[in-house]
Write an enzyme that holds these catalytic residues in place. Structure first.
Site, PDB file in Angstrom:
ATOM      1  N   GLU A 335       0.797  -1.240   0.000  1.00 23.19           N
ATOM      2  CA  GLU A 335       0.000   0.000   0.000  1.00 23.19           C
ATOM      3  C   GLU A 335       0.831   1.292   0.000  1.00 23.19           C
ATOM      4  O   GLU A 335       0.529   2.205   0.759  1.00 23.19           O
ATOM      5  CB  GLU A 335      -0.921   0.004   1.226  1.00 23.19           C
ATOM      6  CG  GLU A 335      -1.875  -1.168   1.252  1.00 23.19           C
ATOM      7  CD  GLU A 335      -2.649  -1.243   2.549  1.00 23.19           C
ATOM      8  OE1 GLU A 335      -3.850  -1.502   2.486  1.00 23.19           O
ATOM      9  OE2 GLU A 335      -2.066  -1.055   3.632  1.00 23.19           O
TER      10      GLU A 335
HETATM   11  C1  NGO Z   1      -3.708  -4.702   5.010  1.00 26.98           C
HETATM   12  C2  NGO Z   1      -2.748  -3.559   5.271  1.00 26.98           C
HETATM   13  C3  NGO Z   1      -2.480  -3.362   6.763  1.00 26.98           C
HETATM   14  C4  NGO Z   1      -3.777  -3.391   7.553  1.00 26.98           C
HETATM   15  C5  NGO Z   1      -4.504  -4.688   7.269  1.00 26.98           C
HETATM   16  C6  NGO Z   1      -5.809  -4.773   8.017  1.00 26.98           C
HETATM   17  C7  NGO Z   1      -1.646  -5.360   4.467  1.00 26.98           C
HETATM   18  C8  NGO Z   1      -0.575  -6.224   3.964  1.00 26.98           C
HETATM   19  N1  NGO Z   1      -1.571  -4.044   4.588  1.00 26.98           N
HETATM   20  O1  NGO Z   1      -2.815  -5.827   4.902  1.00 26.98           O
HETATM   21  O2  NGO Z   1      -1.815  -2.153   6.948  1.00 26.98           O
HETATM   22  O3  NGO Z   1      -3.502  -3.297   8.910  1.00 26.98           O
HETATM   23  O4  NGO Z   1      -4.749  -4.866   5.902  1.00 26.98           O
HETATM   24  O5  NGO Z   1      -6.522  -5.925   7.763  1.00 26.98           O
END
Ligand code: NGO
Length: 532
Positions: A335
Site C-alpha cells: 500500500e
Molecule cells: C492490510 C494492510 C495493513 C492493515 C490490514 C488490516 C496489508 C498487507 N496491509 O494488509 O496495513 O492493517 O490490511 O486488515
C-alpha cells in the site's frame, strides 16, 4: 435382626455400585485407542495397538543426544506440576528397559521436521532426524495426555498414553502467524505467550510487524529517535512502547527454544509515518509530520530520491540482521499509494540488495512483485493473486496469506466485538476449509513455501483480544500447513476441534466459541458415564 440384614444388603449394594461406577470411570479415562485421539494438526499416520502406558513416579525422561536436553527439560516442566512426580531427566545412549520417555535422533527419519512417536506399555520413544522433529513429537505426546496437564497444577487422574505409533511430517516448511506490534504495542511477555501457544500446534514462524505509521517498535542504535519519538504512541494515542535490542534477542531466543523463527518486518517505503515523524531529514520537504494515531492507510512514503533514505535503510537492516538468526527480513512494500510506481520499483530493488548485502533473504507483501525480484525473494500473497502470479513468473516463491481466508484480524461475523471486515467475515469453517495449492489458479504446491495468518491490531488492545481473534482459527491454519490436503475435511475437523475445548480452557485461552463447532468437554463425558 431383620432391619440389620436390610442395612447390610443396602451397604453391600452401595459398595457394588460405587465399584461399578468407578470402574466405568477408570475404563472411560483409559485412552486405549490411539486412533481416536484428537491431535491438531492431524498426523499423517496413526496406528493403534489398544493398550496404554502409565506415567508414574518411576517415569524418567531419557535423551540420547546432548542437543535434546532442552527438549527433555521442556517436557519434564510440563509433566512435573501435573503429576507431582520427580520426572528426572537423564542422558542415556541406548533405550532404557521400562518406565521411560526416550528422545533420540535417528537418520531413519527422512525429513527435517518429521518424527516417529512409538508408545508401548513400558514407555514412549520419540525419534527424529533433527531436534525440531523431536519437539513436534513431544507436542503430539502432550496432546495424548489429558487436557488438565495444561493447568500447571497437580491433577488427580492417572496419566495414560494410548499405545501405538504416530509417523508424521509437515506438508509445508513455513507455518506461521504474524503479530502487528505497531498499531498497538505488546510487551515481551505477551509475545512469549503467543510463541508458547503457537508452538503447541507445531507452528514454526512468528512474523513481527515492527514498524508502521502508528509506531516504530525496535531499538536502532544509530537512529535513536525512531523509538524515542516514533515508539511513543499507538492507535488511539496510547503510550506505545518498543523492544530494546536485548529484549528482541530475548524474544528470538525464547522462540528458538520452541523451534519458532522470528521474521522481523520493517514496512517500507509506505507505512512509515512513525519514522518520518522521528527524523525530518527522511521527508522530501525536510519537515517531520505529526505522530499518527488513526487507522487510515497509504498516505506516507520515504523520500525515494534522497541519499539519506538508503543510509537509513542500510543502518536499520544492518542492525536488525545482526540480531536476527532467521533467514528472512520482511521489507513490507504494501500500500505505498503515494509513492509513484517508478520510484516504488527503484526503492524495492535497492532495499532487496541491502537485505542481501546483510546476509538475509527478502520477504515482502505481494506488491513487491512489480519490482525486479532477487532469486531468493518470497512474495507474501495477501491481496492480489495477479501479483503473486507475477512473482512466480519472476522466479519467486509465495507465502500464502490471502486476506479472505488467512487474516486473523477479520471479524468472525457481523456481531464480533473487535476486528475488521474489509476483506470478509471469516468464520472458523471459512478459515479451515480451503487449500493452499488450489486457492489461486496457477499457484501450485511447488510455488508455495507455506501459510501465515496475520493479526493486524488496529482494534486489538490486549492479550484477551489477541487470543479471541487468533483462537481457534490459528489451529485450522496450523493444520492447513501441516496435514496433507487429502487428509483434511471440515466435518471431521470440527469434531476434533470441539474436543479441544478442555485444552483451550486449561491453557486459559480466551477463544471464540463458534456455534459451528460441537464443543465437547471430556470432563463432562466422565460424569455422564458415572450417572448412567
Ligand atoms: C492490510 C494492510 C495493513 C492493515 C490490514 C488490516 C496489508 C498487507 N496491509 O494488509 O496495513 O492493517 O490490511 O486488515
Amino acid at each position: 435382626m431383620k432391619t440389620k440384614n436390610i442395612f447390610f444388603r443396602l451397604f453391600i449394594t452401595c459398595i457394588g455400585l460405587i465399584c461399578l461406577t468407578s470402574c466405568e470411570f477408570k475404563k472411560n479415562a483409559i485412552p486405549k485407542d490411539l486412533a481416536k485421539q484428537q491431535i491438531i494438526p492431524k498426523p499423517v499416520s496413526v496406528t493403534a495397538t489398544g493398550s496404554s502406558f502409565e506415567i508414574n513416579s518411576n517415569t524418567t525422561i531419557h535423551y540420547q543426544d546432548e542437543e535434546l536436553q532442552p527438549i527433555a527439560n521442556y517436557l519434564a516442566e510440563i509433566l512435573r506440576p501435573a503429576t507431582g512426580f520427580k520426572i528426572p531427566v537423564k542422558v542415556l545412549s541406548s533405550k532404557p528397559s521400562s518406565d521411560h520417555i526416550f528422545l533420540s535422533l535417528s537418520d531413519s527419519i527422512a525429513t527435517d521436521e518429521g518424527y516417529k512417536l512409538e508408545t508401548k506399555e513400558d514407555g514412549v520413544l520419540i525419534k527424529a532426524k533433527k531436534p525440531a522433529g523431536v519437539f513436534y513429537g513431544v507436542q503430539t505426546l502432550r496432546q495424548l495426555l489429558p487436557a488438565a496437564i495444561e493447568k500447571g497444577t497437580k491433577m488427580t487422574d492417572t496419566l495414560l498414553v494410548a499405545t501405538g505409533t504416530v509417523i508424521d511430517n509437515p506438508s509445508y516448511g513455513y507455518r506461521g502467524a504474524m503479530l502487528d506490534v505497531s498499531r498497538h504495542f505488546f510487551g515481551v511477555d505477551d509475545v512469549k505467550r503467543v510463541i508458547d501457544l503457537l508452538s503447541i500446534y507445531k507452528m514454526n514462524r512468528l512474523h513481527l510487524h515492527l514498524s508502521d505509521d502508528q509506531g516504530w517498535r525496535i531499538e536502532i542504535k544509530s537512529w535513536p529517535k525512531l523509538t524515542e519519538i516514533g515508539g511513543s504512541s499507538e492507535v488511539g494515542g496510547g503510550e506505545g512502547g518498543f523492544y530494546t535490542q536485548e529484549q528482541y534477542k530475548d524474544i528470538v531466543k525464547y522462540a528458538q527454544d520452541r523451534f519458532i523463527t522470528i521474521v522481523p518486518e520493517i514496512d517500507m517505503p509506505g507505512h512509515t509515518n512513525a519514522a518520518l515523524a522521528s527524523y525530518p531529514e527522511l521527508n522530501c520537504d525536510g519537515k517531520a509530520p505529526e505522530l499518527y494515531h488513526g487507522t487510515k492507510v497509504g498516505f506516507s512514503t520515504l523520500c525515494i530520491e534522497k541519499e539519506i533514505t538508503y543510509k537509513f535503510v542500510d543502518d536499520v537492516i544492518r542492525e536488525l540482521a545482526a540480531i536476527t538468526p532467521g533467514e528472512y527480513i520482511h521489507i513490507g512494500g504494501d500500500e505505498s499509494h503515494v509513492t509513484p510506481i517508478k520510484d516504488y520499483i527503484y526503492f524495492i530493488n535497492k532495499a532487496q540488495k541491502i537485505v542481501e548485502k546483510h546476509g538475509k533473504k527478502v520477504l515482502g507483501w505481494d506488491e513487491i512483485a512489480h519490482s525486479e525480484l532477487l532469486p531468493n525473494t518470497v512474495v507474501q500473497y495477501w491481496a492480489k493473486g495477479e501479483n503473486a502470479l507475477k512473482g512466480i513468473e519472476k522466479g519467486a516463491k509465495v507465502l500464502m496469506s490471502p486476506s479472505k481466508k488467512a487474516y486473523l484480524d477479520m471479524k468472525y461475523d457481523s456481531i464480533t466485538r473487535i476486528g475488521l471486515h474489509w476483506a470478509a467475515y471469516i468464520e472458523v469453517d471459512d478459515a479451515y476449509d480451503w487449500n493452499l495449492e488450489t486457492y489461486e489458479e496457477g499457484i501450485s504446491k511447488e510455488n508455495i513455501i507455506g501459510v501465515e495468518g496475520p493479526l493486524w491490531t488496529e482494534t486489538v488492545e490486549n492479550m484477551d483480544d489477541i487470543e479471541y481473534l487468533i483462537f481457534p482459527r490459528v489451529l485450522g491454519l496450523a493444520e492447513i500447513g501441516w496435514t496433507p490436503t487429502n487428509q483434511r475435511n471440515w466435518e471431521e475437523y470440527k469434531v476434533r476441534l470441539g474436543n479441544h475445548k478442555d485444552r483451550l480452557e486449561a491453557l486459559d485461552i480466551n477463544y471464540y466459541p463458534s456455534k459451528l463447532v460441537p464443543w465437547k468437554s471430556m470432563a463432562n463425558q466422565k460424569i455422564d458415564s458415572i450417572s448412567k
